[in-house]
Design an enzyme around this catalytic site. Structure first.
Site, PDB file in Angstrom:
ATOM      1  N   GLU A   1       0.877  -1.175   0.000  1.00 27.88           N
ATOM      2  CA  GLU A   1       0.000   0.000   0.000  1.00 27.88           C
ATOM      3  C   GLU A   1       0.911   1.220   0.000  1.00 27.88           C
ATOM      4  O   GLU A   1       1.978   1.212   0.627  1.00 27.88           O
ATOM      5  CB  GLU A   1      -0.883   0.014   1.243  1.00 27.88           C
TER       6      GLU A   1
ATOM      7  N   GLU B   1     -11.607  -3.188   3.415  1.00 31.05           N
ATOM      8  CA  GLU B   1     -11.825  -3.531   4.836  1.00 31.05           C
ATOM      9  C   GLU B   1     -13.237  -3.077   5.154  1.00 31.05           C
ATOM     10  O   GLU B   1     -13.436  -2.169   5.938  1.00 31.05           O
ATOM     11  CB  GLU B   1     -10.783  -2.773   5.655  1.00 31.05           C
TER      12      GLU B   1
HETATM   13  O1  AHR Z   1      -2.047  -1.272   6.573  1.00 31.71           O
HETATM   14  C1  AHR Z   1      -2.537  -0.060   7.009  1.00 31.71           C
HETATM   15  C2  AHR Z   1      -4.060  -0.008   7.002  1.00 31.71           C
HETATM   16  O2  AHR Z   1      -4.588  -0.918   7.904  1.00 31.71           O
HETATM   17  C3  AHR Z   1      -4.702  -0.400   5.713  1.00 31.71           C
HETATM   18  O3  AHR Z   1      -4.751   0.645   4.825  1.00 31.71           O
HETATM   19  C4  AHR Z   1      -6.078  -0.812   6.110  1.00 31.71           C
HETATM   20  O4  AHR Z   1      -6.630  -1.762   5.256  1.00 31.71           O
HETATM   21  C5  AHR Z   1      -5.897  -1.280   7.520  1.00 31.71           C
HETATM   22  O5  AHR Z   1      -6.801  -0.648   8.358  1.00 31.71           O
END
Ligand code: AHR
Length: 665
Positions: free
Chosen positions: A42, A373
């Protein structure tokens, strides 16, 4: 760093409590999926721009809300907005200052400075023109502003610009010394007005040599890990703080100069870690991602938006209307992405774009996550509309749903129920949890009342052992990750993917920790957690072998440690291609443990042929120890050998140690 290789014969003191780890080599169990252990990417912590992506110039197209973010300007610099790239219309005009000694210049600070290595080559490029026609010269200097030397220049090159038409110019600069905090200065000859757009600087040596490539040491750390699956692009970034700023893959493909800038939610999410200059250039886009997946040998696993902005940050009405029409764009995004990855360039426009970008062959995409999520009805109802459409168009693709941000609350259970009803192929679970949670969860996936045989498989999509307020990635937490993974491995029929998260972090730009790999502008460090993952990835075998542990002759159970306690954890696999048995044993106690590792189920002849095992240990006994960029490694695997007699290894597993035994059969 490798420790010396020694043949260890262990003598057990008579009084020691002995654990017996029994591995049944005859009962070859569930296949271990090639995707079993992977990575989660990410763009958080400057993971893309300023991290993996090799670009060294921040705000190269002058598109940031403050167009001079990252730049110092002097003399006659002005901003224009009728440039050659439709989606990035801004550029700068460098005009004569009117005085011989007043120089018109722009200077970029990079990402926390520009890291350059002495003697290495850096490719400068710029789109430029002379608006009034004729010729101009620009000078490109890599500089050290803090030097006490006479001249700030680390390297310098001149570029001749000609004509009224926009053209791309390139030149190579070779800095004379290594410096982590260089700036790039561009200035004109003071006589002729010159327009500049997309000012860029890359190391010539990127991973696999791509011009729009990845930083070599960072990408190399991925290759060395040997991940089986590569999740991208997140994370919350998939959702956006609002739908307008969600990650939109279609904006990330095609010529880099024309990929529009997007906000990065991690620039403002935490007021205590505020990074107002953190944006997404999309230079590392979906083509580069698929290409990198292929090059490091991992299955790509894109996650796309399900028509919802981040649920943490919004009420229910921030999402796209929950109708087929309202979600059509999101349905199209899914189907078009599969076509971009796998389609035929002769018949599909997205596949043609892939071919035009340099990859006519398909990328063989097999999985697609829809929603990051998400939880409850707003998610379930939207997935119920999108998933059947994607399935209709591409029944070959496995669809991954999600069970929300927590691994044990009502959202989680409702999520699993809904994913079963919607027939998701896999369900994404997230658990950033402390040591106590991990100690209590060492049997999580053995619970077959909840995780039924006929339901979706598990994708442990974001997880890490957190010890908030402590170190970045201290060894004390990593040992519990290693122990937890025995539970994943023993249940390989159920768990098909697990990706530690997040992947990257810049030491000067982090919002979230721990993270698997850290870097500054020059160096990369592989954390203790990295080595835990790597040991599993390199030694995943092809099939599970039933493994039990018993203490002092008690009947074996798969994990004899009562909940919430430290102890010994084990799993074993066989590699049917390499004829190897691999036993992983993790001691989370603060003292050594004695273990007899018994390999059963082999013929007498086979047992007699076993004389030694290769041993790899990861010592996590220094709770605070962490590996950091530019410093010597405190936690790393060590290698040795140990004797086997009649299929038995007499092992002493030191305190807080991950021990791995590889036995050729
Ligand atoms: O990994 C950091 C964050 O944690 C991600 O963006 C999210 O999916 C989770 O809450």
């Amino acid at each position: 760093m490798l420790a010396s290789v020694t043949l260890v014969f262990t003598i057990l003191p008579m009084s020691a409590q002995e654990q017996v780890i029994t591995v049944n080599a005859k009962k070859v169990g569930a296949p271990i999926q090639s995707t079993m252990y992977g990575i989660f990417f990410e763009d958080i912590n400057y993971a893309a721009d300023g991290g993996l992506y090799g670009e060294l110039i921040k705000n190269r197209s002058f598109e940031f809300p403050n167009p001079y973010t990252g730049w110092d300007i002097s003399g006659q610099v002005s901003l224009k907005d009728d440039g050659p790239f439709e989606r990035n219309p801004h550029y700068v005009r460098l005009a004569p200052s009117g005085h011989r000694d007043k120089h018109t210049m722009i200077e970029n600070h990079g990402f926390f400075g520009i890291g350059v290595k002495g003697g290495e080559e850096y490719r400068f490029s710029v789109w430029a023109r002379v608006p009034d026609g004729g010729n101009a010269k620009i000078w490109i200097d890599l500089v050290d502003n803090a030097t006490m030397e006479e001249d700030q220049k680390l390297g310098n090159v001149g570029v001749d610009i000609s004509g009224k038409e926009w053209k791309k110019y390139t030149a190579v600069i070779k800095p004379k010394k290594t410096f982590a905090k260089a700036h790039l200065r561009v200035w004109g000859d003071g006589k002729v007005t010159t327009d500049l757009e997309h000012v860029s600087l890359f190391p010539v040596k990127t991973y696999k040599g791509h011009e729009n490539g990845m930083r070599l040491d960072v990408a190399q750390a991925l290759e060395d890990l040997h991940p089986g699956v590569f999740r991208f692009p997140g994370g919350c970034i998939v959702e956006g703080t609002d739908l307008a700023t969600r990650y939109q893959w279609k904006n990330t493909v095609g010529p880099v100069e024309n990929r529009p800038l997007n906000e990065n939610r991690w620039h403002y999410t935490f007021t205590h870690r505020y990074f107002p200059d953190y944006f997404q250039s999309y230079g590392l886009g979906f083509f580069e991602y698929f290409q990198l997946s292929e090059e490091i040998g991992a299955e790509p696993l894109p996650v796309l938006n399900v028509g919802m902005a981040c649920q943490y940050q919004n009420g229910d009405d921030a999402h796209a209307p929950c109708t087929k029409e309202g979600l059509q764009q999101f349905i199209d995004d899914c189907i078009d992405l599969i076509d971009f990855a796998n389609g035929d360039p002769a018949t599909n426009k997205w596949a043609k774009l892939r071919a035009d970008m340099g990859h006519p062959a398909p990328f063989n995409l097999k999985f697609l996550g829809i929603g990051n999520e998400q939880w409850e009805a707003p998610f379930f109802d939207r997935l119920a509309i999108i998933a059947p459409e994607v399935r209709k168009a591409h029944p070959e693709i496995k669809i991954i749903g999600t069970s929300g941000p927590n691994a044990e609350d009502d959202h989680f259970f409702n999520g699993w129920k809904a994913m079963r009803e919607l027939k998701a192929d896999l369900v994404d679970e997230h658990f950033y949890r402390d040591i106590k949670w991990y100690k209590n969860s060492m049997n999580r996936y053995s619970d077959r009342k909840f995780y039924t045989k006929d339901g979706p498989r598990v994708f442990a999509g974001e997880w890490a052992c957190h010890d908030r307020g402590k170190k970045y990635n201290h060894a004390g937490a990593s040992i519990y990750e290693a122990a937890f993974m025995t539970n994943i491995e023993r249940n390989a029929d159920l768990v098909h993917m697990a990706t530690y998260a997040p992947l990257f972090s810049h030491v000067e730009g982090w919002q979230w920790r721990p993270d698997l790999i850290w870097y500054d502008n020059l160096f990369t460090s592989r954390t203790a957690s990295y080595y835990v993952q790597q040991l599993y990835m390199l030694n995943k075998g092809t099939n599970v072998l039933p493994t039990t542990i018993s203490i002092d002759g008690a009947k074996g159970v798969s994990n004899p440690v009562p909940e919430g306690e430290d102890g010994l954890f084990a799993s074993a696999v066989i590699d049917l291609q390499k004829d190897e048995i691999i036993v992983k044993a993790i001691n989370t106690k603060t003292e050594s443990q004695y273990a007899l590792i018994n390999i059963t189920g082999l013929s007498k002849k086979q047992l007699a042929s076993l004389v030694k095992a290769e041993v790899t240990t990861l010592d996590c006994s220094d709770y605070e120890a962490e590996n950091m960029p530019g410093k010597s490694e405190l936690v790393c695997p060590a290698h040795s050998e140990i004797a086997i007699s009649s299929g038995t290894i007499k092992a002493i597993i030191p305190a807080k140690t991950f021990a791995l035994y590889k036995i050729k059969i």
